[in-house]
Design a protein around this motif. Sequence first.
Motif, PDB file in Angstrom:
ATOM      1  N   VAL B  79       0.742  -1.132  -0.015  1.00  0.00           N
ATOM      2  CA  VAL B  79      -0.029  -0.002  -0.095  1.00  0.00           C
ATOM      3  C   VAL B  79       0.849   1.243  -0.136  1.00  0.00           C
ATOM      4  N   VAL B  83       1.158  12.744   0.788  1.00  0.00           N
ATOM      5  CA  VAL B  83       0.223  13.873   0.984  1.00  0.00           C
ATOM      6  C   VAL B  83      -0.075  14.352  -0.247  1.00  0.00           C
ATOM      7  N   CYS B  88      -0.870  10.682  -5.354  1.00  0.00           N
ATOM      8  CA  CYS B  88      -2.071   9.599  -5.126  1.00  0.00           C
ATOM      9  C   CYS B  88      -2.676   9.210  -6.385  1.00  0.00           C
ATOM     10  N   GLN B  89      -2.969  10.123  -7.383  1.00  0.00           N
ATOM     11  CA  GLN B  89      -3.674   9.896  -8.508  1.00  0.00           C
ATOM     12  C   GLN B  89      -2.750   8.931  -9.442  1.00  0.00           C
ATOM     13  N   ALA B  92      -2.286   5.403  -7.964  1.00  0.00           N
ATOM     14  CA  ALA B  92      -3.416   4.666  -8.326  1.00  0.00           C
ATOM     15  C   ALA B  92      -3.577   4.287  -9.787  1.00  0.00           C
ATOM     16  N   VAL B  98      -3.593   3.228  -2.864  1.00  0.00           N
ATOM     17  CA  VAL B  98      -3.135   4.278  -2.230  1.00  0.00           C
ATOM     18  C   VAL B  98      -4.045   4.969  -1.279  1.00  0.00           C
ATOM     19  N   VAL B  99      -3.423   5.728  -0.103  1.00  0.00           N
ATOM     20  CA  VAL B  99      -4.260   6.585   0.482  1.00  0.00           C
ATOM     21  C   VAL B  99      -3.528   7.823   0.796  1.00  0.00           C
ATOM     22  N   ARG B 100      -4.337   8.997   0.770  1.00  0.00           N
ATOM     23  CA  ARG B 100      -3.856  10.239   0.862  1.00  0.00           C
ATOM     24  C   ARG B 100      -3.751  10.663   2.369  1.00  0.00           C
ATOM     25  N   GLY B 101      -2.670  10.948   2.927  1.00  0.00           N
ATOM     26  CA  GLY B 101      -2.393  10.964   4.365  1.00  0.00           C
ATOM     27  C   GLY B 101      -1.073  11.570   4.707  1.00  0.00           C
ATOM     28  N   ASP B 102      -0.752  11.646   6.107  1.00  0.00           N
ATOM     29  CA  ASP B 102       0.477  12.281   6.580  1.00  0.00           C
ATOM     30  C   ASP B 102       1.280  11.106   7.028  1.00  0.00           C
ATOM     31  N   TRP B 133       4.074  21.016  -5.266  1.00  0.00           N
ATOM     32  CA  TRP B 133       3.989  19.507  -4.738  1.00  0.00           C
ATOM     33  C   TRP B 133       5.507  19.055  -5.087  1.00  0.00           C
TER      34      TRP B 133
END
Lengths: 64, 210
Positions: B79, B83, B88-89, B92, B98-102, B133
């Motif tokens: 996984v 951020v 993330c896109q 994926a 994928v998870v968007r996260g810190d 980014w």
Amino acid sequence: MKEDLMEIICCPLDKHDLDLEVTERDDDEILAGELVCTECSETFPIEDGIPNLLPPDMRDEAPA
Amino acid sequence: MGEESDAGGAGETAEESGTERPSLANQRGVESVYQPAEDSDLLARTARERVEAGDTVLDVGTGSGYVAATLADAGARAVGVDVSPLACQEAAENGVPVVRGDLVEPFRTDAFDLVAFNPPYLPTPPEQEWDDWMEHALSGGDDGRRLVDPFLETVERVLAPSGEALMLVSSLTNPEAVRAYAAEHGLASEQLASEKHPYEALVVLRFYRE
């Protein structure tokens, strides 16, 4: 996201379990919905199939 | 390694780090998601040797998803987390869950056999930073440890009892200071791999519970 991701994610704030609320699904892929913390009730969106588990105060902290 | 098979600007980072100390400004406008270069490749190769089929692994700051995809190839349940919404896109699209996260914040306690992290590690004076980014993916702040330290403070929680974290750092980021900081947070460490490049050495450090 696939539903089995629920086995490893949690609320980023208090680490409690999340409830999954699906609004759009394509076979086993969850495209839209919400993840809601069972403890603090904070809501995290699933957008374009990607769960956004940033703390709410980081969601809008976007570089240009 | 420059990822010769990759399209677009994937080789840019590799070329620049091979000829001079990488300049953030030179990267501007090239990409908005960090593309795999020598550092991601060294981390992916090192981590791949350590995972077994069925392991659950996390790729922190997954970017294009390169390290996670490599570990998935090795049979791991991999996984990614990032951020950046653009990363993330892209991850994926490359087939990486994928998870968007810190960092490791959105993951359960004891969830992972292995956590890999290729952090932004270039020491960058504030006046040289810009706010997008790609900068976020490259700049490690003043000492190169803007995300290295928070990672070391939080990663232990998500490691399975015999789990480990692998992190790529540059000699520019002072690996000994990074290891000392980890030790202060209860993590033993060892160096697993190292690769010399003209202006830096890339090092893979392994962190585990003492």
